[in-house]
Design a protein around this motif. Structure first.
Motif, PDB file in Angstrom:
ATOM      1  N   GLU A  15     -13.357   9.340  -0.504  1.00 50.56           N
ATOM      2  CA  GLU A  15     -12.259   8.481  -0.058  1.00 50.56           C
ATOM      3  C   GLU A  15     -11.024   8.621  -0.933  1.00 50.56           C
ATOM      4  OE1 GLU A  15     -12.592   4.022   1.154  1.00 50.56           O
ATOM      5  OE2 GLU A  15     -11.677   4.063  -0.836  1.00 50.56           O
ATOM      6  N   VAL A  16      -9.868   8.774  -0.258  1.00 50.93           N
ATOM      7  CA  VAL A  16      -8.578   8.597  -0.915  1.00 50.93           C
ATOM      8  C   VAL A  16      -7.998   7.278  -0.404  1.00 50.93           C
ATOM      9  CG1 VAL A  16      -8.103  11.047  -1.268  1.00 50.93           C
ATOM     10  CG2 VAL A  16      -7.404   9.972   0.867  1.00 50.93           C
ATOM     11  N   GLY A  17      -7.347   6.533  -1.293  1.00 50.38           N
ATOM     12  CA  GLY A  17      -6.781   5.254  -0.877  1.00 50.38           C
ATOM     13  C   GLY A  17      -5.348   5.132  -1.330  1.00 50.38           C
ATOM     14  N   ILE A  18      -4.467   4.739  -0.396  1.00 42.88           N
ATOM     15  CA  ILE A  18      -3.063   4.535  -0.751  1.00 42.88           C
ATOM     16  C   ILE A  18      -2.623   3.200  -0.160  1.00 42.88           C
ATOM     17  CG2 ILE A  18      -2.096   5.850   1.214  1.00 42.88           C
ATOM     18  CD1 ILE A  18      -0.127   7.018  -1.042  1.00 42.88           C
ATOM     19  N   PHE A  19      -2.137   2.301  -1.027  1.00 43.50           N
ATOM     20  CA  PHE A  19      -1.937   0.909  -0.645  1.00 43.50           C
ATOM     21  C   PHE A  19      -0.549   0.429  -1.084  1.00 43.50           C
ATOM     22  CE2 PHE A  19      -6.394   1.729  -1.636  1.00 43.50           C
ATOM     23  CZ  PHE A  19      -6.999   1.391  -0.434  1.00 43.50           C
ATOM     24  N   LEU A  20      -0.114  -0.664  -0.443  1.00 46.12           N
ATOM     25  CA  LEU A  20       1.226  -1.204  -0.693  1.00 46.12           C
ATOM     26  C   LEU A  20       1.149  -2.670  -1.083  1.00 46.12           C
ATOM     27  CD1 LEU A  20       2.974   0.283   2.486  1.00 46.12           C
ATOM     28  CD2 LEU A  20       2.893   1.296   0.194  1.00 46.12           C
ATOM     29  N   ASN A  21       1.916  -3.051  -2.104  1.00 48.69           N
ATOM     30  CA  ASN A  21       2.069  -4.448  -2.498  1.00 48.69           C
ATOM     31  C   ASN A  21       3.551  -4.795  -2.550  1.00 48.69           C
ATOM     32  OD1 ASN A  21      -0.549  -5.729  -3.088  1.00 48.69           O
ATOM     33  ND2 ASN A  21      -0.794  -4.069  -4.563  1.00 48.69           N
ATOM     34  N   ASP A  22       3.943  -5.828  -1.793  1.00 49.32           N
ATOM     35  CA  ASP A  22       5.330  -6.294  -1.822  1.00 49.32           C
ATOM     36  C   ASP A  22       5.622  -6.929  -3.180  1.00 49.32           C
ATOM     37  OD1 ASP A  22       7.746  -7.607   0.119  1.00 49.32           O
ATOM     38  OD2 ASP A  22       7.196  -8.786  -1.640  1.00 49.32           O
ATOM     39  N   TYR A  23       6.717  -6.490  -3.819  1.00 47.45           N
ATOM     40  CA  TYR A  23       7.137  -7.116  -5.072  1.00 47.45           C
ATOM     41  C   TYR A  23       8.417  -7.922  -4.898  1.00 47.45           C
ATOM     42  CZ  TYR A  23       8.268  -7.880  -9.957  1.00 47.45           C
ATOM     43  OH  TYR A  23       8.572  -8.477 -11.164  1.00 47.45           O
ATOM     44  N   ALA A  24       9.069  -7.777  -3.741  1.00 50.58           N
ATOM     45  CA  ALA A  24      10.336  -8.470  -3.513  1.00 50.58           C
ATOM     46  C   ALA A  24      10.152  -9.955  -3.235  1.00 50.58           C
ATOM     47  CB  ALA A  24      11.077  -7.823  -2.343  1.00 50.58           C
ATOM     48  N   ALA A  25       8.903 -10.403  -2.991  1.00 50.74           N
ATOM     49  CA  ALA A  25       8.627 -11.779  -2.555  1.00 50.74           C
ATOM     50  C   ALA A  25       9.413 -12.065  -1.280  1.00 50.74           C
ATOM     51  CB  ALA A  25       8.960 -12.787  -3.650  1.00 50.74           C
ATOM     52  N   SER A  26       9.211 -11.179  -0.302  1.00 47.71           N
ATOM     53  CA  SER A  26       9.970 -11.247   0.952  1.00 47.71           C
ATOM     54  C   SER A  26       9.018 -11.362   2.124  1.00 47.71           C
ATOM     55  CB  SER A  26      10.809  -9.977   1.114  1.00 47.71           C
ATOM     56  OG  SER A  26       9.961  -8.882   1.472  1.00 47.71           O
TER      57      SER A  26
END
Length: 596
Positions: A438-449
């Motif tokens: 498995e390869v995993g690529i993920f996103l986390n919002d840092y703008a608090a938007s």
């Protein structure tokens, strides 16, 4: 001396005289046998076609609840299948099965016929009982919820159904589909495919149904937390946990015990204490703030954090945690039908995502948003708990949600968690490359938007086989409009960076396959000071911060090595967003990974 006597001469063997009449007789027998076989083959074909038509009709009759018609059609299917089965048992079929060229085709039809009879004779009667009991009108309990009696009856029927499918599978397993004519393969192929796909599924049903009954409160009351994720503020696990529903389940009957939001819990208590190398990947408040538990893509960690928080707050542990998002709700509403919120808003499968993730922020502010979310969650729950929906369609909706990586479950009971792991519902990051790499690529919002309602993503994987490396890329498109957004939707932290408030600020996290090292990332980070590296679940991880302006598309790529030894099939994990995420895997990866 007497003269020896000569031995008597042996009589010569007299072979039958082959005459024109003899040859003619043999040919006549062959011709007659061929004609008889042709008639039998035509009869078998007719019987199978009729039985197949009956089986299609009987499923429709089950859904209509027409019991008399179901019995009549099933009986007719059985008669046709039995007649065809008797016919292919004739010695002519055994002989024809070994004739060059024609033999494999005859054998394929013979085996398919026998398999059909196994199913119609052994699986159809109990199968129709199960299907009839699982119809919406029969599964609703008198006091609401799901009546477990049909499932318990199904549990009793599954061994017979499995036995019939196992017998049928043994028959069709001997068919060499590569050596039969396309016309024959077309005729029997759908049957073979159904048997091969259904057999393991039915084994799982028999294996797991007792556990499912326990989860449904069959062995006593249960308390579960349903977490609603908000994809408009993206997280590795899907989105910000905006609200929860606490659900009590007892013998299939469900009730909504409580509802909570991000602000219902304290934020100054660290609910779990991850290893130092894992904590290094996340901001310090990740495991203290309710809204941040989904920053990790490993769902068991998220669920354990919610369970710990509930225990700290209430003094009790949960019996399970389930996570869903508005897209899952859209799949569910497609089965249950629409609900109407307290303010009169009609929520359907077609508008629920937009209503919850965009319209709400345009119409309401602050506490009103939480009230609206809570009201919608309550009404959807009530609709589902009523049980007046098609269970088979609901299973399809949930399967779709699982395939989109939106639905995960966690249970503290070992047998129950083992089941969700086997079924791929646990959302856990694998720690070996045996079953898959498995390869995993993920996103986390840092703008608090709440800007990621307007985000589109796609993932691509390429490989360098000689170098034994894999490159995983996520392409992010920002379609946020420059006008019309509310202050609450726009990025709060953007001001500190001096960038427009319509820009995404994203921490892109890459989880290398087990045993791999991360060797590079492109482009360079927009905020290098925010780069984090560490280890989670024995996997090397890097988190890099990027800005994506409105109207811009940016691709972020990570390259990592692959460990020595054999590798399971390549799989891809990513953050489920508002829209589906297309995934492409290059042919350059084929030499490195086992086939699926």
């Amino acid at each position: 001396m007497p003269k020896p006597t000569a031995s008597p001469a042996r009589p010569r063997r007299r072979w039958p005289r082959i005459t024109a009449w003899t040859v003619g007789g043999i040919l006549l027998i062959l011709i007659v046998g061929g004609v008889v076989f042709a008639f039998q083959a035509r009869s078998v074909w007719s019987d199978l076609t009729s039985a197949k038509s009956d089986l299609s009709s009987v499923l429709k009759d089950v859904k209509k609840g027409d019991t008399a018609q179901v019995d009549a059609t099933a009986q007719h299917a059985h008669e046709k299948a039995a007649h065809a089965n008797d016919t292919v048992g004739n010695p002519l079929w055994a002989v024809a099965s070994v004739i060059p060229f024609a033999g494999p085709n005859v054998d394929a039809v013979r085996r398919a016929t026998q398999a059909t009879y196994d199913l119609v004779d052994g699986a159809l009667p109990p199968g129709l009982t199960v299907l009839g009991n699982l119809q919406a009108d029969n599964q609703t309990a008198e006091e609401g919820g799901v009546d477990l009696a049909p499932l318990r009856e199904a549990q009793a029927s599954l061994p017979a159904i499995n036995k019939a499918f196992a017998a049928a599978h043994e028959k069709v397993d001997g068919i060499d589909r590569g050596s039969i004519l396309p016309a024959v393969d077309d005729a029997i192929g759908s049957l073979v495919d159904v048997i091969e796909e259904a057999t393991p599924a039915l084994r799982n049903a028999e294996k797991y149904l007792p556990t499912i009954l326990d989860i449904a409160g069959g062995d006593g009351p249960r308390t579960y937390m349903i977490v609603f994720q908000n994809n408009a503020e993206v997280r590795s696990g899907g989105g910000l946990p905006a609200a929860t529903a606490i659900v009590n389940v007892d013998d299939g009957k469900t009730s909504l015990a409580d509802q909570t939001s991000t602000y219902s819990f304290r934020r100054d208590i660290k609910v779990i204490d991850p290893p130092e190398q894992m904590q290094a990947l996340y901001d310090s408040e990740t495991f203290t703030g309710f809204g941040n538990f989904t920053r990790t893509p490993n769902f068991p960690t998220t669920a354990e954090a919610f369970d710990s928080l509930w225990n700290i707050t209430i003094g009790q542990h949960l019996d399970g945690v389930v996570t869903v998002d508005p897209v899952v709700l859209s799949h569910i509403l497609a089965v249950t039908g629409p609900v109407t919120a307290a303010d009169g808003t009609k929520l359907t499968s077609g508008n629920v995502v937009k209503t919850l993730l965009y319209d709400t922020y345009q119409r309401y502010s602050g506490a009103q948003q939480d009230l609206f979310f809570g009201d919608v969650a309550s009404r959807v729950f009530t609709k589902v708990a009523a049980g007046k929906w098609d269970v088979l369609k609901m299973l399809d909706a949930l399967e779709r949600s699982v395939n989109e990586q939106r639905l995960h479950l966690w249970f503290p009971v070992k047998a129950e968690q083992a089941m969700v792991t086997d079924l791929g519902l646990d959302g856990a990051l694998p720690i070996t490359n045996k079953a898959s790499t498995e390869v995993g690529i993920f996103l986390n919002d840092y703008a608090a938007s709440k800007l990621e309602y307007f985000m589109k993503t796609k993932v691509a994987v390429t490989c360098d086989a000689p170098a034994r490396t894999v490159t995983t890329s996520v392409t992010i498109t920002n379609d946020v409009p420059m006008d019309g957004m509310t202050n609450y939707q726009l990025g709060i932290r953007n001001v500190g960076y001096g960038i427009p408030r319509q820009s995404f600020i994203l921490d892109v996290m890459y989880f290398a396959p087990p045993g791999s090292k991360i060797t590079g990332v492109t482009p360079d980070a927009d905020d290098p000071a925010a780069t984090r590296t560490g280890v989670e679940r024995d996997r090397n991880v890097q988190s890099t911060r990027y800005f994506v302006a409105s109207g811009e598309t940016k691709t972020v790529s990570y390259t990592s090595t692959l460990p020595a030894g054999s590798l399971g099939p390549l799989s891809v994990r990513y953050s489920p967003t508002v829209t589906n995420t297309p995934v492409s895997i290059s042919d350059t990866c084929t030499p490195l990974f086992a086939d699926k």
